[in-house]
Design a protein around this motif. Sequence first.
Motif, PDB file in Angstrom:
ATOM      1  N   LYS A   1      -2.814   0.979   5.871  1.00 13.39           N
ATOM      2  CA  LYS A   1      -1.545   1.343   5.676  1.00 13.39           C
ATOM      3  C   LYS A   1      -0.346   0.327   6.201  1.00 13.39           C
ATOM      4  CE  LYS A   1       1.245   5.323   6.907  1.00 13.39           C
ATOM      5  NZ  LYS A   1       1.357   6.770   7.719  1.00 13.39           N
ATOM      6  N   LYS A   2      -0.684  -0.287   7.370  1.00 11.82           N
ATOM      7  CA  LYS A   2       0.103  -1.102   7.979  1.00 11.82           C
ATOM      8  C   LYS A   2       0.377  -2.309   7.226  1.00 11.82           C
ATOM      9  CE  LYS A   2       0.641  -3.954  12.214  1.00 11.82           C
ATOM     10  NZ  LYS A   2       0.138  -4.042  13.637  1.00 11.82           N
ATOM     11  N   MET A   3      -0.671  -2.829   6.361  1.00 10.75           N
ATOM     12  CA  MET A   3      -0.576  -4.036   5.595  1.00 10.75           C
ATOM     13  C   MET A   3       0.402  -3.663   4.655  1.00 10.75           C
ATOM     14  SD  MET A   3      -4.371  -5.658   5.853  1.00 10.75           S
ATOM     15  CE  MET A   3      -4.188  -6.529   4.269  1.00 10.75           C
ATOM     16  N   LEU A   4       0.229  -2.486   3.885  1.00 12.44           N
ATOM     17  CA  LEU A   4       0.715  -2.069   2.746  1.00 12.44           C
ATOM     18  C   LEU A   4       2.560  -1.986   3.069  1.00 12.44           C
ATOM     19  CD1 LEU A   4      -1.453   0.292   0.968  1.00 12.44           C
ATOM     20  CD2 LEU A   4      -0.582  -1.689   0.091  1.00 12.44           C
ATOM     21  N   VAL A   5       2.680  -1.319   4.198  1.00 16.43           N
ATOM     22  CA  VAL A   5       4.087  -1.057   4.848  1.00 16.43           C
ATOM     23  C   VAL A   5       4.635  -2.342   5.136  1.00 16.43           C
ATOM     24  CG1 VAL A   5       5.525   0.002   6.332  1.00 16.43           C
ATOM     25  CG2 VAL A   5       3.542   1.329   5.174  1.00 16.43           C
TER      26      VAL A   5
ATOM     27  N   TYR B   1      10.034   0.916   0.776  1.00 15.39           N
ATOM     28  CA  TYR B   1       9.546   1.780   1.927  1.00 15.39           C
ATOM     29  C   TYR B   1      10.239   3.075   1.764  1.00 15.39           C
ATOM     30  CZ  TYR B   1       8.890   3.269   6.609  1.00 15.39           C
ATOM     31  OH  TYR B   1       8.328   4.093   7.802  1.00 15.39           O
ATOM     32  N   ASN B   2      11.404   3.348   1.441  1.00 13.84           N
ATOM     33  CA  ASN B   2      11.832   4.734   1.224  1.00 13.84           C
ATOM     34  C   ASN B   2      10.937   5.618   0.170  1.00 13.84           C
ATOM     35  OD1 ASN B   2      13.759   4.112   3.168  1.00 13.84           O
ATOM     36  ND2 ASN B   2      15.364   3.410   1.515  1.00 13.84           N
ATOM     37  N   ARG B   3      10.356   4.865  -0.690  1.00 10.85           N
ATOM     38  CA  ARG B   3       9.640   5.535  -1.658  1.00 10.85           C
ATOM     39  C   ARG B   3       8.370   6.231  -0.939  1.00 10.85           C
ATOM     40  NH1 ARG B   3       9.890   1.261  -5.982  1.00 10.85           N
ATOM     41  NH2 ARG B   3      11.908   1.604  -6.706  1.00 10.85           N
ATOM     42  N   VAL B   4       7.795   5.244  -0.068  1.00 16.23           N
ATOM     43  CA  VAL B   4       6.406   5.863   0.347  1.00 16.23           C
ATOM     44  C   VAL B   4       6.493   6.229   1.696  1.00 16.23           C
ATOM     45  CG1 VAL B   4       5.427   4.059  -0.967  1.00 16.23           C
ATOM     46  CG2 VAL B   4       6.024   3.234   1.211  1.00 16.23           C
ATOM     47  N   SER B   5       7.666   6.321   2.464  1.00 15.71           N
ATOM     48  CA  SER B   5       7.588   6.735   3.939  1.00 15.71           C
ATOM     49  C   SER B   5       7.060   7.977   4.231  1.00 15.71           C
ATOM     50  CB  SER B   5       9.032   6.614   4.448  1.00 15.71           C
ATOM     51  OG  SER B   5       9.803   7.271   3.677  1.00 15.71           O
ATOM     52  N   ALA B   6       6.962   8.743   3.150  1.00 14.72           N
ATOM     53  CA  ALA B   6       6.552  10.243   3.419  1.00 14.72           C
ATOM     54  C   ALA B   6       4.965  10.145   3.235  1.00 14.72           C
ATOM     55  CB  ALA B   6       6.834  11.119   2.619  1.00 14.72           C
ATOM     56  N   CYS B   7       4.275   9.229   2.645  1.00 15.69           N
ATOM     57  CA  CYS B   7       2.901   9.005   2.493  1.00 15.69           C
ATOM     58  C   CYS B   7       2.201   8.866   3.781  1.00 15.69           C
ATOM     59  CB  CYS B   7       2.493   7.967   1.421  1.00 15.69           C
ATOM     60  SG  CYS B   7       3.478   8.049  -0.132  1.00 15.69           S
TER      61      CYS B   7
ATOM     62  N   LYS C   1      -4.147   5.154   0.613  1.00 13.26           N
ATOM     63  CA  LYS C   1      -4.212   5.295  -0.910  1.00 13.26           C
ATOM     64  C   LYS C   1      -3.170   6.109  -1.406  1.00 13.26           C
ATOM     65  CE  LYS C   1      -7.187   6.505  -4.458  1.00 13.26           C
ATOM     66  NZ  LYS C   1      -6.493   6.177  -5.683  1.00 13.26           N
ATOM     67  N   ASP C   2      -2.312   6.764  -0.846  1.00 14.32           N
ATOM     68  CA  ASP C   2      -1.294   7.751  -1.193  1.00 14.32           C
ATOM     69  C   ASP C   2      -0.025   6.366  -1.418  1.00 14.32           C
ATOM     70  OD1 ASP C   2      -2.471   9.902  -1.097  1.00 14.32           O
ATOM     71  OD2 ASP C   2      -1.661  10.394   0.762  1.00 14.32           O
ATOM     72  N   ILE C   3       0.109   5.528  -0.484  1.00  9.44           N
ATOM     73  CA  ILE C   3       1.132   4.626  -0.509  1.00  9.44           C
ATOM     74  C   ILE C   3       0.749   3.493  -1.815  1.00  9.44           C
ATOM     75  CG2 ILE C   3       1.893   2.541   0.470  1.00  9.44           C
ATOM     76  CD1 ILE C   3       1.638   3.716   3.317  1.00  9.44           C
ATOM     77  N   TRP C   4      -0.405   3.341  -1.658  1.00 12.01           N
ATOM     78  CA  TRP C   4      -0.912   2.101  -3.075  1.00 12.01           C
ATOM     79  C   TRP C   4      -0.419   3.192  -4.542  1.00 12.01           C
ATOM     80  CZ3 TRP C   4      -1.721  -2.292  -3.948  1.00 12.01           C
ATOM     81  CH2 TRP C   4      -2.335  -2.877  -5.308  1.00 12.01           C
ATOM     82  N   ASP C   5      -1.121   4.502  -4.432  1.00 12.83           N
ATOM     83  CA  ASP C   5      -0.831   5.023  -5.800  1.00 12.83           C
ATOM     84  C   ASP C   5       0.746   5.033  -5.943  1.00 12.83           C
ATOM     85  OD1 ASP C   5      -3.501   5.194  -6.190  1.00 12.83           O
ATOM     86  OD2 ASP C   5      -3.529   7.429  -5.337  1.00 12.83           O
TER      87      ASP C   5
ATOM     88  N   LEU D   1       3.073   3.201  -5.059  1.00  8.06           N
ATOM     89  CA  LEU D   1       3.602   1.738  -5.442  1.00  8.06           C
ATOM     90  C   LEU D   1       3.243   1.602  -6.846  1.00  8.06           C
ATOM     91  CD1 LEU D   1       3.102  -0.195  -2.265  1.00  8.06           C
ATOM     92  CD2 LEU D   1       5.322   0.460  -3.303  1.00  8.06           C
ATOM     93  N   ARG D   2       1.917   1.741  -7.311  1.00 10.75           N
ATOM     94  CA  ARG D   2       1.428   1.315  -8.575  1.00 10.75           C
ATOM     95  C   ARG D   2       2.290   2.188  -9.566  1.00 10.75           C
ATOM     96  NH1 ARG D   2      -4.550   2.439 -10.162  1.00 10.75           N
ATOM     97  NH2 ARG D   2      -4.570   1.526 -12.375  1.00 10.75           N
ATOM     98  N   THR D   3       2.557   3.593  -9.440  1.00 11.95           N
ATOM     99  CA  THR D   3       3.152   4.272 -10.400  1.00 11.95           C
ATOM    100  C   THR D   3       4.602   4.000 -10.505  1.00 11.95           C
ATOM    101  OG1 THR D   3       1.797   6.260  -9.933  1.00 11.95           O
ATOM    102  CG2 THR D   3       4.044   6.611 -10.836  1.00 11.95           C
ATOM    103  N   SER D   4       5.175   3.262  -9.411  1.00  8.25           N
ATOM    104  CA  SER D   4       6.431   2.975  -9.443  1.00  8.25           C
ATOM    105  C   SER D   4       6.695   1.524 -10.204  1.00  8.25           C
ATOM    106  CB  SER D   4       7.226   2.943  -8.035  1.00  8.25           C
ATOM    107  OG  SER D   4       6.644   1.882  -7.073  1.00  8.25           O
TER     108      SER D   4
END
Length: 189
Positions: free
Chosen positions: A37-41, A49-55, A59-63, A65-68
């Motif tokens: 998670k730290k590496m992704l963020v 970051y604003n898109r994924v901050s609630a994840c 895996k949720d962050i990756w999904d 980002l991938r979808t976006s």
Amino acid sequence: MPTSEVKDGETTGIVPKNRQQYSEADKKNTEKGYRAKKMLVCGIGAEEYNRVSACELAKDIWDCLRTSHEGTEQVKESKVDMLSSQYENIRMKEGKTIHDMYTKLSSITNDLRCLGETISTSKQVSKVLRIHPKSWESKVDAITEAKDLKVLRMDGLIGNLKTYEMTRSQDLSKKESKKDKSLVLKFSP
């Protein structure tokens, strides 16, 4: 977060473990999850970051980002269809350079590869040989007869075509200069 199954009468549900119940494997998995998670963020910009901050999970962050970036499966399929159509319809127009044509073709094939659709090198070689204008027919025939297209590498083909292009360009400029010289007439009264 590691979980354990708890039986409560007839109901079975998954309940998070408390820290005292973590096994060594649970601790390692949790640590790996935080590290991922730290590496992704750390690798994304403020807007992403604003898109994924609630994840909560990597895996949720990756999904997200991938979808976006790739879009949904439907968007991905539409992109593949569009790029495949561009690939099939690409042609080298008279007056264009090998570099221009190859840059465009490479862009399409790389975009397709990123979407999971790879085109083999031998198919790309065949495509490059098919898209030239009529004026290149003799060179294309020579390459087709002299080389084994199944093992011919793309860089070798492009180098061969660029060499021919330079020679052809030089020959055309010589012909133009001869035409200019032949038009000069002397007149004496």
